[in-house]
Design an enzyme around this catalytic site. Structure first.
Site, PDB file in Angstrom:
ATOM      1  N   ASP A 182      -4.209  16.807  22.822  1.00 27.85           N
ATOM      2  CA  ASP A 182      -4.623  16.412  21.478  1.00 27.85           C
ATOM      3  C   ASP A 182      -6.051  16.862  21.175  1.00 27.85           C
ATOM      4  O   ASP A 182      -6.398  17.097  20.014  1.00 27.85           O
ATOM      5  CB  ASP A 182      -4.477  14.896  21.292  1.00 27.85           C
ATOM      6  N   GLU A 216       5.087  16.267  14.755  1.00 27.44           N
ATOM      7  CA  GLU A 216       4.525  15.005  15.274  1.00 27.44           C
ATOM      8  C   GLU A 216       5.504  14.360  16.251  1.00 27.44           C
ATOM      9  O   GLU A 216       5.121  13.874  17.316  1.00 27.44           O
ATOM     10  CB  GLU A 216       4.216  14.026  14.128  1.00 27.44           C
TER      11      GLU A 216
HETATM   12  C1  NSP Z   1      -0.816  15.560  16.978  1.00 32.08           C
HETATM   13  C2  NSP Z   1      -1.733  14.678  16.204  1.00 32.08           C
HETATM   14  N1  NSP Z   1      -1.370  14.298  14.950  1.00 32.08           N
HETATM   15  C3  NSP Z   1      -2.233  13.477  14.248  1.00 32.08           C
HETATM   16  C4  NSP Z   1      -3.397  13.040  14.762  1.00 32.08           C
HETATM   17  C5  NSP Z   1      -4.221  12.093  13.978  1.00 32.08           C
HETATM   18  N2  NSP Z   1      -5.508  12.563  13.703  1.00 32.08           N
HETATM   19  C6  NSP Z   1      -3.703  13.448  16.037  1.00 32.08           C
HETATM   20  N3  NSP Z   1      -4.842  13.050  16.651  1.00 32.08           N
HETATM   21  N4  NSP Z   1      -2.864  14.259  16.791  1.00 32.08           N
END
Ligand code: NSP
Length: 217
Positions: free
Chosen positions: A44, A202
């Protein structure tokens, strides 16, 4: 119905899978395997870099200063408290930053880069709305549990809950809702596809995190 509500309703099963996920359930319980958390944080953090570019592009395409200011303030959160959250969490979990993006991360990076390079505000917003609204959806109901958790779990919840973050999501949705009626059919179709694909990404990202990303050591 608001356009963003309609878009969500048209991909409800992927939306529900992405926002009521075993990965975030375990994170909020404090029972998430730490190697799964290490792998998630490493991947992430790679996501954040391209996200910053996308958000900056949205700022530069906002129709007015008034429309740009909330996104600029959110950019400061991402590059400030959220950035240091990743650095502090990886250090606490004794994990380096990852160099290689997993396939699910790579697919998300491509989606964000492509949306940015279209130069189309609505396509940038479609990705940003999904990325932030899905996180608000899983984190907000869990906000009260954050205080009892190690910071690398608890802060990930509080960064995505509370009035400030609700305001970010409302702002992003409001931007897309406001321009939607003025978009051509072609532009609406392209933004709709971005929205649906991002929900799918997601879901896939959490599925991969739950299966366990390979952890860089
Ligand atoms: C994959 C992902 N999607 C959304 C977010 C939210 N900022 C994140 N941190 N990472």
């Amino acid at each position: 119905m608001r356009p963003t509500e309609f878009l969500k309703s048209q991909c409800q099963s992927n939306w529900d899978a992405a926002t009521a996920h075993a990965f975030t359930d375990a994170l909020c319980d404090g029972t998430l395997d730490l190697d799964k958390m290490r792998g998630y944080l490493q991947q992430d953090y790679l996501f954040v870099e391209e996200f910053v570019r996308l958000l900056a592009a949205a700022i530069s395409n906002a129709p007015s200063l008034t429309d740009a200011v909330p996104a600029a303030q959110f950019l400061a959160v991402i590059t400030g408290p959220e950035n240091t959250y990743f650095q502090r969490s990886l250090a606490a979990l004794d994990a380096p930053e990852a160099e290689a993006a997993a396939p699910q991360t790579q697919a998300f990076l491509i989606q964000m880069r492509d949306a940015r390079l279209t130069g189309k505000y609505e396509e940038m917003l479609a990705v940003l709305v999904v990325a932030e609204w899905t996180y608000l959806s899983w984190a907000a109901p869990q906000e009260k549990r954050a205080a009892g958790l190690p910071f690398y779990f608890g802060e990930w919840i509080t960064l995505h809950a509370g009035p400030g973050f609700e305001g970010v999501v409302e702002y992003l949705r409001g931007q897309l809702d406001a321009i939607w009626p003025s978009l051509s059919d072609t532009a609406q179709t392209a933004a709709t596809q971005r929205f649906f694909d991002t929900v799918q990404l997601e879901r896939a990202f959490f599925d991969a995190a739950w299966a366990g990303f390979e952890v860089a050591r």
